[in-house]
Motif scaffolding. Structure first.
Motif, PDB file in Angstrom:
ATOM      1  N   LEU A  82      68.443  53.410  37.591  1.00 39.72           N
ATOM      2  CA  LEU A  82      68.753  54.668  37.094  1.00 39.72           C
ATOM      3  C   LEU A  82      68.555  54.307  35.612  1.00 39.72           C
ATOM      4  O   LEU A  82      67.612  55.300  34.978  1.00 39.72           O
ATOM      5  CB  LEU A  82      69.932  55.432  37.710  1.00 39.72           C
ATOM      6  CG  LEU A  82      70.276  55.631  38.907  1.00 39.72           C
ATOM      7  CD1 LEU A  82      71.433  56.384  39.240  1.00 39.72           C
ATOM      8  CD2 LEU A  82      69.049  56.680  39.493  1.00 39.72           C
ATOM      9  N   THR A  83      69.372  53.848  34.721  1.00 42.10           N
ATOM     10  CA  THR A  83      69.228  53.694  33.420  1.00 42.10           C
ATOM     11  C   THR A  83      68.209  52.809  32.869  1.00 42.10           C
ATOM     12  O   THR A  83      67.619  53.030  31.830  1.00 42.10           O
ATOM     13  CB  THR A  83      70.702  53.419  32.816  1.00 42.10           C
ATOM     14  OG1 THR A  83      71.048  52.076  33.783  1.00 42.10           O
ATOM     15  CG2 THR A  83      71.570  54.388  32.940  1.00 42.10           C
ATOM     16  N   MET A  84      67.757  51.884  33.725  1.00 43.69           N
ATOM     17  CA  MET A  84      66.794  50.997  33.435  1.00 43.69           C
ATOM     18  C   MET A  84      65.527  51.907  33.248  1.00 43.69           C
ATOM     19  O   MET A  84      64.352  51.604  32.346  1.00 43.69           O
ATOM     20  CB  MET A  84      66.432  49.997  34.456  1.00 43.69           C
ATOM     21  CG  MET A  84      65.454  48.986  34.080  1.00 43.69           C
ATOM     22  SD  MET A  84      65.645  48.011  32.659  1.00 43.69           S
ATOM     23  CE  MET A  84      66.560  46.578  33.489  1.00 43.69           C
ATOM     24  N   THR A  85      65.271  52.763  34.333  1.00 49.88           N
ATOM     25  CA  THR A  85      64.174  53.772  34.218  1.00 49.88           C
ATOM     26  C   THR A  85      64.142  54.466  32.748  1.00 49.88           C
ATOM     27  O   THR A  85      62.921  54.530  32.125  1.00 49.88           O
ATOM     28  CB  THR A  85      64.011  54.999  35.318  1.00 49.88           C
ATOM     29  OG1 THR A  85      64.032  54.101  36.421  1.00 49.88           O
ATOM     30  CG2 THR A  85      63.219  55.777  35.280  1.00 49.88           C
ATOM     31  N   MET A  86      65.140  54.963  32.203  1.00 47.95           N
ATOM     32  CA  MET A  86      65.058  55.574  30.882  1.00 47.95           C
ATOM     33  C   MET A  86      64.925  54.685  29.807  1.00 47.95           C
ATOM     34  O   MET A  86      64.001  55.059  28.746  1.00 47.95           O
ATOM     35  CB  MET A  86      66.416  56.259  30.715  1.00 47.95           C
ATOM     36  CG  MET A  86      66.932  57.351  31.688  1.00 47.95           C
ATOM     37  SD  MET A  86      68.471  58.184  31.493  1.00 47.95           S
ATOM     38  CE  MET A  86      68.673  59.096  32.747  1.00 47.95           C
ATOM     39  N   VAL A  87      65.310  53.500  29.885  1.00 52.25           N
ATOM     40  CA  VAL A  87      65.207  52.386  28.849  1.00 52.25           C
ATOM     41  C   VAL A  87      63.599  52.212  28.787  1.00 52.25           C
ATOM     42  O   VAL A  87      62.974  52.003  27.599  1.00 52.25           O
ATOM     43  CB  VAL A  87      65.935  51.266  29.370  1.00 52.25           C
ATOM     44  CG1 VAL A  87      65.613  50.060  28.160  1.00 52.25           C
ATOM     45  CG2 VAL A  87      67.251  51.558  29.012  1.00 52.25           C
ATOM     46  N   ILE A  88      63.021  51.971  30.032  1.00 51.36           N
ATOM     47  CA  ILE A  88      61.529  51.572  30.007  1.00 51.36           C
ATOM     48  C   ILE A  88      60.858  52.801  29.653  1.00 51.36           C
ATOM     49  O   ILE A  88      59.600  52.644  28.815  1.00 51.36           O
ATOM     50  CB  ILE A  88      61.108  50.995  31.192  1.00 51.36           C
ATOM     51  CG1 ILE A  88      61.945  49.525  31.389  1.00 51.36           C
ATOM     52  CG2 ILE A  88      59.562  50.723  31.463  1.00 51.36           C
ATOM     53  CD1 ILE A  88      61.722  48.919  32.966  1.00 51.36           C
ATOM     54  N   VAL A  89      61.220  53.951  30.051  1.00 50.38           N
ATOM     55  CA  VAL A  89      60.391  55.221  29.769  1.00 50.38           C
ATOM     56  C   VAL A  89      60.230  55.247  28.156  1.00 50.38           C
ATOM     57  O   VAL A  89      59.329  55.532  27.542  1.00 50.38           O
ATOM     58  CB  VAL A  89      61.046  56.420  30.198  1.00 50.38           C
ATOM     59  CG1 VAL A  89      60.296  57.666  29.632  1.00 50.38           C
ATOM     60  CG2 VAL A  89      60.652  56.421  31.720  1.00 50.38           C
ATOM     61  N   ALA A  90      61.566  54.890  27.497  1.00 53.13           N
ATOM     62  CA  ALA A  90      61.637  54.720  26.032  1.00 53.13           C
ATOM     63  C   ALA A  90      60.910  53.569  25.259  1.00 53.13           C
ATOM     64  O   ALA A  90      61.056  53.321  24.140  1.00 53.13           O
ATOM     65  CB  ALA A  90      63.249  54.745  25.561  1.00 53.13           C
ATOM     66  N   ALA A  91      60.300  52.693  26.499  1.00 47.52           N
ATOM     67  CA  ALA A  91      59.266  51.860  25.792  1.00 47.52           C
ATOM     68  C   ALA A  91      60.219  50.724  25.355  1.00 47.52           C
ATOM     69  O   ALA A  91      59.988  49.861  24.464  1.00 47.52           O
ATOM     70  CB  ALA A  91      58.362  52.281  24.573  1.00 47.52           C
TER      71      ALA A  91
END
Length: 362
Positions: free
Chosen positions: A87-96
């Protein structure tokens, strides 16, 4: 003679026009193919859902015991920690950015839990401490990335080893197994075939989806992942958002450590070893671009289940672990290639079309 020259010139012009028409037609066909590839990338999340349904149906019909209620519960439990960290890894990777230290953070929090429980602290006091340890791990990553300007890949590779080493320093190679039965039982309790832990994941996923897809913070995350400089000049607090994303990643890894420890009824320093690959694979397979700015949680959750179904079905079919690793790696490579292949093809076609138009005009 002038007539012959005129005829030759006319023939040359017609030949050039025909050649240009053929080149244009070829470019149009190639561009159409590129659009289809791009459409495939845009529908990637839908394809993952279709593939999940297809693989589940195949496993139900072809693999003995797959559809049993006990196996369904085991499958869902086996994906719990991966889903929470994804869940949080998605946000981190979306933020490049990327966080490869999540599994080591999980292991460190497990070691802290085991050491404090062995020191006779109450479990109700230990759990908040574990969450604080996870937040501290994420804060270290965030400070190194945002304040010192270091690349997150290099930082989290370093803390990947650091946090796992700290786990061994704290607990060594011991295993603390006399954990409270109330919590170990709750970690594996089910409502029908659905584990209670899966319901917790559903609640966390709903909250994360609202944040990422329906708030200003989510839009800012997408903006800085797509173009960090433009987002900064648009007023997005780039460093602050990235810092708190890493903190959230650490907290969710700590939360996953609690579920992992209670589910296996054992606190060890090597808990969760290797899970970072499964988390990153699920996020990328779910359609999140490794370059940031694109992707969403529905596809990621579908990818978590897809990887879980594939793993479970292959285990029940007595397939060797090497084959399982091969399939996981193949899906990961496909997830990276497919969403970006159409864009690369379109860029090449655009450049070729511009050259052809220039040649035609001359």
């Amino acid at each position: 003679m002038p007539a012959e020259k005129t005829t030759a010139a006319t023939s040359t012009a017609m030949s050039s026009e025909q050649s240009a028409e053929k080149s244009t037609a070829t470019a149009e066909r190639a561009e159409s193919f590129g659009r289809r590839l791009t459409g495939l990338a845009r529908r990637w999340e839908g394809l993952i859902v279709v593939l999940l349904v297809a693989v589940t149906l195949w496993a139900t019909l072809a693999v003995d015991g797959f559809a049993n209620a006990s196996n369904v519960s085991f499958l869902l439990l086996d994906t719990t920690e991966i889903a929470i960290m994804a869940l949080t890894m998605t946000m981190v990777i979306v933020a490049a950015e990327i966080d490869l230290s999540v599994a080591s953070t999980l292991g460190l929090c497990c070691a802290v839990l085991g050491a404090l429980w062995h020191a006779n602290l109450p479990i109700e006091a230990i759990m908040p401490i574990c969450l604080l340890v996870g937040a501290a791990c994420g804060a270290v990553n965030g400070l190194l990335v945002t304040r010192l300007g270091l690349p997150s890949l290099a930082v989290t590779i370093g803390t990947f080893a650091l946090y796992r080493g700290l786990a061994y320093v704290i607990l060594g190679d011991r295993a603390v197994a006399d954990l409270p039965p109330a919590y170990t039982g709750l970690a594996t309790q089910t409502l029908g075939p659905i584990p209670v832990a899966t319901l917790l994941v559903a609640v966390l996923a709903a909250a994360a989806a609202v944040v990422l897809h329906a708030t200003g913070l989510g839009r800012s995350i997408y903006a800085l992942g797509a173009n960090e400089e433009a987002a900064f000049f648009a007023g997005v607090r780039v460093k602050r958002i990235k810092f708190w994303l890493f903190v959230a990643s650490g907290v969710f890894a700590a939360l996953a450590s609690l579920g992992y420890t209670f589910r296996y009824a054992s606190a060890r320093a090597d808990n969760g070893m290797g899970l970072e690959l499964a988390v990153v694979a699920a996020v990328l397979l779910g359609g999140v671009s490794i370059f940031g700015g694109r992707g969403g949680l529905p596809g990621v959750l579908a990818a978590v289940l897809l990887l879980g179904v594939v793993r479970n079905a292959l285990i029940l079919a007595d397939v060797a672990n090497e084959v399982l690793n091969f399939v996981t790696g193949l899906l990961l490579v496909a997830s990276v290639l497919a969403p970006n292949l159409g864009a690369v093809w379109r860029r090449r076609l655009s450049h070729r079309t511009v050259r052809l138009e220039g040649d035609t005009s001359r």
